[in-house]
Design a protein around this motif. Structure first.
Motif, PDB file in Angstrom:
ATOM      1  N   VAL A  68       0.710  -1.246   0.116  1.00 25.26           N
ATOM      2  CA  VAL A  68      -0.211   0.016   0.069  1.00 25.26           C
ATOM      3  C   VAL A  68       0.959   1.343  -0.162  1.00 25.26           C
ATOM      4  CG1 VAL A  68      -1.268   1.359   1.689  1.00 25.26           C
ATOM      5  CG2 VAL A  68      -1.960  -1.560   0.900  1.00 25.26           C
ATOM      6  N   GLU A  69       2.268   1.155   0.481  1.00 25.29           N
ATOM      7  CA  GLU A  69       2.703   2.063   0.741  1.00 25.29           C
ATOM      8  C   GLU A  69       4.118   2.789  -0.518  1.00 25.29           C
ATOM      9  OE1 GLU A  69       2.949   4.481   3.002  1.00 25.29           O
ATOM     10  OE2 GLU A  69       1.492   3.812   4.174  1.00 25.29           O
ATOM     11  N   GLU A  70       3.775   1.541  -1.149  1.00 26.96           N
ATOM     12  CA  GLU A  70       4.452   1.259  -2.999  1.00 26.96           C
ATOM     13  C   GLU A  70       5.802   1.142  -2.623  1.00 26.96           C
ATOM     14  OE1 GLU A  70       4.334   5.107  -3.991  1.00 26.96           O
ATOM     15  OE2 GLU A  70       1.920   5.313  -4.523  1.00 26.96           O
ATOM     16  N   ILE A  71       6.434  -0.242  -1.720  1.00 20.86           N
ATOM     17  CA  ILE A  71       7.160  -0.793  -0.871  1.00 20.86           C
ATOM     18  C   ILE A  71       6.702  -1.716  -1.822  1.00 20.86           C
ATOM     19  CG2 ILE A  71       8.419  -1.762   1.386  1.00 20.86           C
ATOM     20  CD1 ILE A  71       7.060   0.769   2.181  1.00 20.86           C
ATOM     21  N   HIS A  72       8.281  -2.312  -2.229  1.00 25.08           N
ATOM     22  CA  HIS A  72       8.074  -4.203  -2.706  1.00 25.08           C
ATOM     23  C   HIS A  72       8.595  -5.285  -1.478  1.00 25.08           C
ATOM     24  CE1 HIS A  72       7.375  -2.480  -7.016  1.00 25.08           C
ATOM     25  NE2 HIS A  72       8.270  -1.162  -6.364  1.00 25.08           N
ATOM     26  N   PRO A  73       7.494  -6.266  -1.189  1.00 29.57           N
ATOM     27  CA  PRO A  73       8.161  -6.876  -0.363  1.00 29.57           C
ATOM     28  C   PRO A  73       9.611  -7.947  -1.001  1.00 29.57           C
ATOM     29  CG  PRO A  73       5.541  -6.958  -0.011  1.00 29.57           C
ATOM     30  CD  PRO A  73       6.195  -5.875  -1.882  1.00 29.57           C
ATOM     31  N   VAL A  74      10.244  -8.500  -0.039  1.00 30.57           N
ATOM     32  CA  VAL A  74      10.402  -9.517  -0.082  1.00 30.57           C
ATOM     33  C   VAL A  74      11.211 -10.532   0.956  1.00 30.57           C
ATOM     34  CG1 VAL A  74      13.584  -9.615  -1.013  1.00 30.57           C
ATOM     35  CG2 VAL A  74      12.263  -7.705  -1.526  1.00 30.57           C
ATOM     36  N   GLU A  75      10.390 -11.113   0.137  1.00 29.31           N
ATOM     37  CA  GLU A  75      10.065 -12.641   1.303  1.00 29.31           C
ATOM     38  C   GLU A  75      12.327 -12.892   2.241  1.00 29.31           C
ATOM     39  OE1 GLU A  75       8.676 -17.014   1.936  1.00 29.31           O
ATOM     40  OE2 GLU A  75       7.208 -15.183   1.389  1.00 29.31           O
ATOM     41  N   GLY A  76      12.485 -13.119   2.923  1.00 30.21           N
ATOM     42  CA  GLY A  76      13.586 -13.214   3.461  1.00 30.21           C
ATOM     43  C   GLY A  76      13.844 -13.424   4.929  1.00 30.21           C
ATOM     44  N   ARG A  77      15.404 -13.533   5.857  1.00 32.36           N
ATOM     45  CA  ARG A  77      15.099 -13.307   6.799  1.00 32.36           C
ATOM     46  C   ARG A  77      17.030 -12.702   6.581  1.00 32.36           C
ATOM     47  NH1 ARG A  77      12.767 -16.374  10.465  1.00 32.36           N
ATOM     48  NH2 ARG A  77      10.801 -18.008  10.005  1.00 32.36           N
ATOM     49  N   LEU A  78      16.953 -11.915   7.846  1.00 31.73           N
ATOM     50  CA  LEU A  78      18.903 -11.496   7.736  1.00 31.73           C
ATOM     51  C   LEU A  78      19.515 -12.527   8.170  1.00 31.73           C
ATOM     52  CD1 LEU A  78      19.851  -9.150   8.102  1.00 31.73           C
ATOM     53  CD2 LEU A  78      19.451  -8.922  11.126  1.00 31.73           C
ATOM     54  N   SER A  79      19.294 -13.407   8.683  1.00 34.45           N
ATOM     55  CA  SER A  79      20.173 -14.579   9.244  1.00 34.45           C
ATOM     56  C   SER A  79      20.338 -15.271   8.231  1.00 34.45           C
ATOM     57  CB  SER A  79      19.550 -16.093  10.094  1.00 34.45           C
ATOM     58  OG  SER A  79      18.153 -16.304   9.975  1.00 34.45           O
ATOM     59  N   ASP A  80      19.371 -15.198   6.461  1.00 27.93           N
ATOM     60  CA  ASP A  80      19.794 -15.940   5.228  1.00 27.93           C
ATOM     61  C   ASP A  80      20.331 -14.798   4.313  1.00 27.93           C
ATOM     62  OD1 ASP A  80      19.779 -17.829   3.234  1.00 27.93           O
ATOM     63  OD2 ASP A  80      17.653 -17.844   3.465  1.00 27.93           O
ATOM     64  N   PRO A  81      21.599 -14.903   4.573  1.00 31.41           N
ATOM     65  CA  PRO A  81      21.812 -13.579   3.155  1.00 31.41           C
ATOM     66  C   PRO A  81      21.426 -14.197   1.550  1.00 31.41           C
ATOM     67  CG  PRO A  81      23.645 -14.285   4.345  1.00 31.41           C
ATOM     68  CD  PRO A  81      22.420 -15.239   5.153  1.00 31.41           C
ATOM     69  N   ASP A  82      21.160 -15.548   1.726  1.00 28.89           N
ATOM     70  CA  ASP A  82      20.891 -15.606  -0.160  1.00 28.89           C
ATOM     71  C   ASP A  82      19.536 -15.222  -0.265  1.00 28.89           C
ATOM     72  OD1 ASP A  82      23.177 -17.048  -1.133  1.00 28.89           O
ATOM     73  OD2 ASP A  82      23.047 -18.836   0.165  1.00 28.89           O
ATOM     74  N   SER A  83      18.536 -15.143   1.007  1.00 33.16           N
ATOM     75  CA  SER A  83      17.290 -14.919   0.807  1.00 33.16           C
ATOM     76  C   SER A  83      17.208 -14.084   0.091  1.00 33.16           C
ATOM     77  CB  SER A  83      16.205 -15.181   2.097  1.00 33.16           C
ATOM     78  OG  SER A  83      16.957 -14.291   3.177  1.00 33.16           O
ATOM     79  N   TYR A  84      18.148 -13.029   0.805  1.00 24.93           N
ATOM     80  CA  TYR A  84      17.418 -11.373  -0.009  1.00 24.93           C
ATOM     81  C   TYR A  84      19.166 -10.304  -0.569  1.00 24.93           C
ATOM     82  CZ  TYR A  84      21.463 -10.361   4.121  1.00 24.93           C
ATOM     83  OH  TYR A  84      22.704 -10.022   5.102  1.00 24.93           O
ATOM     84  N   ARG A  85      19.908 -11.968  -1.311  1.00 27.91           N
ATOM     85  CA  ARG A  85      20.675 -11.041  -1.875  1.00 27.91           C
ATOM     86  C   ARG A  85      20.908 -10.704  -3.042  1.00 27.91           C
ATOM     87  NH1 ARG A  85      26.312 -13.220  -1.393  1.00 27.91           N
ATOM     88  NH2 ARG A  85      25.598 -15.119  -0.079  1.00 27.91           N
ATOM     89  N   THR A  86      19.736 -11.608  -4.129  1.00 34.17           N
ATOM     90  CA  THR A  86      19.821 -10.723  -5.056  1.00 34.17           C
ATOM     91  C   THR A  86      18.864  -9.001  -5.172  1.00 34.17           C
ATOM     92  OG1 THR A  86      19.077 -12.573  -6.558  1.00 34.17           O
ATOM     93  CG2 THR A  86      17.522 -11.078  -7.401  1.00 34.17           C
ATOM     94  N   ALA A  87      18.624  -8.527  -3.987  1.00 32.79           N
ATOM     95  CA  ALA A  87      17.421  -7.866  -3.651  1.00 32.79           C
ATOM     96  C   ALA A  87      18.837  -6.753  -3.349  1.00 32.79           C
ATOM     97  CB  ALA A  87      16.748  -7.623  -2.316  1.00 32.79           C
ATOM     98  N   LEU A  88      19.721  -6.783  -2.743  1.00 35.48           N
ATOM     99  CA  LEU A  88      21.366  -6.405  -2.612  1.00 35.48           C
ATOM    100  C   LEU A  88      21.398  -5.636  -3.605  1.00 35.48           C
ATOM    101  CD1 LEU A  88      22.843  -6.904   1.013  1.00 35.48           C
ATOM    102  CD2 LEU A  88      23.799  -6.486  -1.385  1.00 35.48           C
TER     103      LEU A  88
END
Length: 300
Positions: free
Chosen positions: A44-64
């Motif tokens: 709603v705030e025009e932010i794109h959710p990325v599913e993942g956890r801080l403890s699992d870098p592979d879950s956010y690596r692409t977004a980073l």
């Protein structure tokens, strides 16, 4: 600018992500459940959710790797220092892989500092015997990494949904019909409104060359007694009972660590970033903060 916000569904992180989007940035928000209610509030705030956890870098690596900057407003309670170090390593790997660095705005706090001064600033040393000293260790690791970064140390946060704030606990106490105060009744805290804090992150990323390598403390000029704030929050929530007074130790580790004055000056942020708090203080408009918390609570 494209910014990845780690902890975007948390209390401070949500407001930071929203403030960055309102300034026109493209914002990616890390969330444990991209289909959950809080993640949908990001949409709603025009932010794109990325599913993942801080403890699992592979879950956010692409977004980073897609991002130009990263905000960490998350804390892995199971392994705080380990997850922070994974983040730092992932940033180094992304720089090597893409050939460009990303400015990291890294959030810690103030409760791990020593009591050597009445009012704390960025030079106040940490206390090695404090259970929260791992936050200082993360700061030290980041400073030693040579990566572009800024460290944010908020004081006690209030306003908006309140979520994990102390004020939310007192509003909840009022609903439950009992409330306790832990420790020294004379202690005073510095506070910062969550939207004023979010504005600080925006200011940092607008001038990363000024903020790079710096630590900033954020709090308003009010320094009320904690008991006075608790009483005000209970009163506006309709509580008419007594407050029971208990030892800090009986309230757990966080109450024990913060059983003292925790007062900060934001003079450095005002000078280098042009930041100043715009809200009137937690005691000046407590009824409004209670109404915001009440409206933000999940139905049922």
């Amino acid at each position: 600018m494209k910014v990845l916000v780690l902890g975007a569904t948390g209390y401070a992180g949500f407001h930071v992500a929203r403030a960055l989007r309102q300034e026109g940035h493209t914002v990616l928000g890390l969330t444990r459940d991209a289909a959950g209610t809080r993640a949908q509030e990001l949409v709603v705030e025009e932010i794109h959710p990325v599913e993942g956890r801080l403890s699992d870098p592979d879950s956010y690596r692409t977004a980073l790797e897609e991002a130009d900057a990263v905000v960490c407003a998350a804390l892995d309670m199971d392994d705080p220092l380990g997850s922070d170090r994974k983040l730092f390593q992932t940033l180094r790997e992304a720089e090597q892989h893409t050939g460009r660095s990303r400015h990291l705005v890294f959030t810690t706090g103030i409760t791990f500092l020593t009591t050597t001064r009445e009012v704390w600033d960025e030079t106040t040393p940490p206390a090695p015997d404090n259970p929260l000293y791992v936050r200082a260790q993360a700061e030290q690791d980041l400073a030693a990494s040579g990566m572009p970064h800024t460290i944010v140390r908020p004081s006690f946060i209030y306003g908006g949904s309140a979520r994990s704030s102390k004020s939310a606990q007192w509003f909840t106490d009022a609903r439950n019909g009992h409330s306790a105060f832990y420790g020294d009744v004379t202690k005073r805290y510095s506070w910062v409104h969550v939207d004023d804090l979010a504005a600080a992150y925006v200011a940092i990323l607008e001038r990363p060359e000024v903020a790079d390598g710096n630590i900033f403390m954020f709090g308003d000029e009010h320094q009320p007694k904690l008991l006075s704030v608790q009483q005000a929050c209970l009163r506006v929530a309709g509580y008419t009972g007594d407050i029971t007074f208990q030892s800090a130790q009986s309230g757990g580790m966080l109450e024990s660590c913060a059983d003292r004055d925790e007062l900060v000056t934001s003079e450095k942020a005002q000078k280098l970033l042009g930041w100043s708090p715009r809200h009137p203080g937690i005691l000046e408009d407590t009824l409004t903060y209670y109404a915001a918390w009440d409206r933000a609570r999940p139905a049922g």
